[in-house]
Design a protein around this motif. Structure first.
Motif, short mmCIF file in Angstrom:
data_model
loop_
_atom_site.label_atom_id
_atom_site.label_comp_id
_atom_site.label_asym_id
_atom_site.label_seq_id
_atom_site.Cartn_x
_atom_site.Cartn_y
_atom_site.Cartn_z
N LYS A 26 0.87 -1.18 0.00
CA LYS A 26 0.00 0.00 0.00
C LYS A 26 0.91 1.23 0.00
O LYS A 26 1.58 1.50 1.00
CB LYS A 26 -0.89 0.02 1.24
CG LYS A 26 -1.55 -1.32 1.59
CD LYS A 26 -2.70 -1.61 0.68
CE LYS A 26 -3.48 -2.84 1.14
NZ LYS A 26 -4.51 -3.20 0.15
N LEU A 62 -2.41 4.64 -2.22
CA LEU A 62 -3.43 5.20 -1.32
C LEU A 62 -3.23 6.71 -1.23
O LEU A 62 -2.12 7.17 -0.95
CB LEU A 62 -3.32 4.58 0.08
CG LEU A 62 -3.68 3.10 0.22
CD1 LEU A 62 -3.48 2.65 1.67
CD2 LEU A 62 -5.12 2.84 -0.22
N LEU A 64 -3.79 9.30 0.97
CA LEU A 64 -4.14 9.64 2.36
C LEU A 64 -3.09 10.64 2.88
O LEU A 64 -2.21 10.28 3.68
CB LEU A 64 -4.16 8.38 3.22
CG LEU A 64 -5.18 7.31 2.81
CD1 LEU A 64 -4.92 5.99 3.55
CD2 LEU A 64 -6.60 7.80 3.10
N ASN A 90 -7.11 0.11 6.08
CA ASN A 90 -7.13 0.01 4.61
C ASN A 90 -6.53 -1.34 4.22
O ASN A 90 -5.32 -1.48 4.06
CB ASN A 90 -6.31 1.16 4.01
CG ASN A 90 -6.96 2.51 4.24
OD1 ASN A 90 -7.87 2.91 3.51
ND2 ASN A 90 -6.54 3.20 5.29
N ARG A 91 -7.39 -2.32 4.07
CA ARG A 91 -6.92 -3.70 3.86
C ARG A 91 -7.54 -4.34 2.62
O ARG A 91 -7.80 -5.57 2.61
CB ARG A 91 -7.20 -4.56 5.10
CG ARG A 91 -6.53 -4.05 6.34
CD ARG A 91 -6.64 -4.98 7.51
NE ARG A 91 -5.68 -6.07 7.46
CZ ARG A 91 -4.38 -5.94 7.76
NH1 ARG A 91 -3.89 -4.78 8.08
NH2 ARG A 91 -3.59 -6.98 7.71
N ASN A 92 -7.74 -3.56 1.58
CA ASN A 92 -8.23 -4.14 0.32
C ASN A 92 -7.35 -5.32 -0.06
O ASN A 92 -6.12 -5.21 -0.08
CB ASN A 92 -8.15 -3.10 -0.82
CG ASN A 92 -9.28 -2.12 -0.75
OD1 ASN A 92 -10.28 -2.33 -0.06
ND2 ASN A 92 -9.13 -1.00 -1.45
N TYR A 102 2.66 -0.73 4.44
CA TYR A 102 2.32 0.65 4.06
C TYR A 102 3.60 1.45 3.87
O TYR A 102 4.41 1.57 4.81
CB TYR A 102 1.44 1.29 5.13
CG TYR A 102 0.14 0.53 5.34
CD1 TYR A 102 -1.02 0.88 4.65
CD2 TYR A 102 0.09 -0.57 6.19
CE1 TYR A 102 -2.19 0.16 4.82
CE2 TYR A 102 -1.08 -1.29 6.37
CZ TYR A 102 -2.21 -0.93 5.68
OH TYR A 102 -3.38 -1.65 5.84
#
Lengths: 187, 150
Positions: A26, A62, A64, A90-92, A102
Motif C-alpha cells: 500500500k 493510497l 491519504l 485500509n486492507r483491500n 504501508y
C-alpha cells in the motif's frame, strides 16, 4: 502436475510447498533511496536463503495525505496509535494471515519503519528514507523476529543502513521462528 | 563523559530509534545533532532534530530551528514534532512558520504541537488554518489546536 504443450507433447513438473509470506503493498509515498521493487527483491533474496518465499498479493496507491506522516507512538508490538489503527484499516485484498505493508513518508517520532500492529491485522510501515533492507527487517518483526547484534544480519539492531557484507543473513533459529508463524503458510 | 559523533550515530542509526535511551547522551550531543541536521539527509536529519527536542538543553531551539528551515519536508516535520518538547517561547518561534507551511504533513504536525501558553501571533495563524485550509481534516486539527490555545 502435467501440462500439454502446443506441439502436443506432455510435460510434468513436481513442486514442493514453500512457506511463504504474502505481502500487500500500500503506497502512500514512494521511497526515495530505493524503489519498492528493489526492496521486495532484496527481501526475496534474503528470505530465499532460508527457504522462505515472498509473494506480492497486490499493490495499490493510497491517497491519504494526512496519514503519510504517521504517529507511531513508542512503536511497541501490540500497542498502536489512533493513526495506525486508521491506516491499517485500509486492507483491500489482504487475506487472513497475510501482511499489509504501508509505504509512508515519515513516522512520528522519526524512524525508518515500525512493525507494531493491532491484533488480527498484521501490518508494518516503511518510510521514504528506508534502506533496501528495511522492508525485510520490518516484516521479520511481524513474523516474530527480534533484534540481534551482528552487523551482517537482517535483524541487526544498529540500523539496516549499516548492514555489512550484504545481502544480510538470517540464521536457522530465525528461519524456525518464521516458519512457525501463521503468516508463512506453505503454498 | 565526552559524547562523540559515533555515539550519536549509534543511537540514531537503528531502524526503530529508542529516543528515551538516546536522550541519555545529554546536552553534549547537541553540536553533533546540529551537524546532522545541517547535512539535510532524510535518513538521519529528522532523527537528529527530534532528539534535540527530547534532550533538554539551551541549544535545543537552535537545532530544531535549523531543521524547521530545511527545504526537505521530512526534516521540517521532525522540527514540528520536536517543537512540542520546547519551552513555550521557543516553541512559538519554531512553530510560527510551520503552521502555515506549504506541506500539509508539516502543518498537521505543527498544529499537533500547539499547546496552551504559546504566543498570540501563533493563535492568529492557527485560526487562519482552521478557517481557510483546503483540507477539512486539517481545518479540524487546527480547530482542536485553537481550543487548546484558549
Amino acid at each position: 502436475m502435467f501440462v500439454r504443450g502446443t506441439d502436443g507433447s506432455a510435460w510434468s513438473k513436481a513442486w514442493s510447498l514453500v512457506p511463504t509470506v504474502t505481502l500487500h503493498l500500500k503506497i502512500l509515498t514512494a521511497p526515495t533511496s530505493f524503489t519498492v521493487d528493489q526492496m521486495v527483491e532484496g527481501m526475496r533474496t534474503v528470505y530465499a536463503t532460508r527457504g522462505i518465499g515472498v509473494a506480492v498479493g497486490s499493490r495499490e496507491n493510497l491517497d491519504l495525505p494526512l496519514l503519510t506522516d504517521l504517529d507511531v507512538g513508542s512503536c511497541t508490538m501490540g500497542s498502536v496509535t489512533t493513526e495506525q489503527t486508521q491506516l491499517f484499516g485500509n486492507r483491500n485484498n489482504v487475506g487472513t494471515n497475510q501482511v499489509a505493508v504501508y509505504f509512508i513518508r515519515s513516522t512520528n517520532p522519526p524512524s525508518n519503519g515500525c512493525a507494531a500492529f493491532p491484533a488480527g491485522r498484521p501490518s508494518c510501515v516503511v518510510t521514504s528514507a528506508a534502506s533496501q533492507w528495511t522492508l525485510g527487517h520490518e516484516v521479520g518483526h511481524v513474523l516474530g523476529l527480534n533484534h540481534v547484534d551482528p552487523t551482517d544480519r537482517l535483524m541487526m539492531g544498529g540500523g539496516t543502513w549499516n548492514i555489512t557484507n550484504p545481502p544480510p543473513d538470517l540464521i536457522d533459529s530465525e528461519r524456525a521462528t518464521m516458519d512457525n508463524s501463521p503468516l508463512t503458510p506453505s503454498i | 563523559m565526552t559524547v562523540t559523533m559515533e555515539d550519536v550515530r549509534r543511537a540514531l542509526d537503528p531502524d526503530e530509534v529508542d529516543y528515551a535511551e538516546a536522550s541519555r547522551l545529554g546536552p553534549e550531543a547537541m553540536p553533533h545533532l546540529m551537524a546532522l541536521v545541517q547535512q539535510n539527509d532524510p535518513s538521519i536529519s529528522p532523527k537528529a532534530a527530534y532528539l534535540a527536542g527530547v534532550i533538554e538543553s539551551g541549544e535545543s531551539e537552535a537545532v530544531v530551528a535549523a531543521a524547521a528551515a530545511s527545504d526537505d519536508a521530512r526534516v521540517r516535520i521532525a522540527a514540528a514534532e520536536a517543537a512540542a518538547m520546547l519551552a513555550p517561547a521557543a516553541a512559538s518561534r519554531v512553530l510560527d512558520a510551520l503552521v502555515l507551511d506549504s506541506d500539509a504533513g508539516v502543518q498537521k504536525l505543527a498544529l499537533r504541537s500547539v499547546s496552551a501558553g504559546l504566543s498570540p501571533d501563533l493563535r492568529d495563524k492557527v485560526r487562519e488554518v482552521s478557517e481557510r485550509a483546503p483540507s477539512e481534516a486539517l481545518r479540524e486539527i487546527a480547530g482542536e489546536a485553537l481550543r487548546r490555545l484558549q
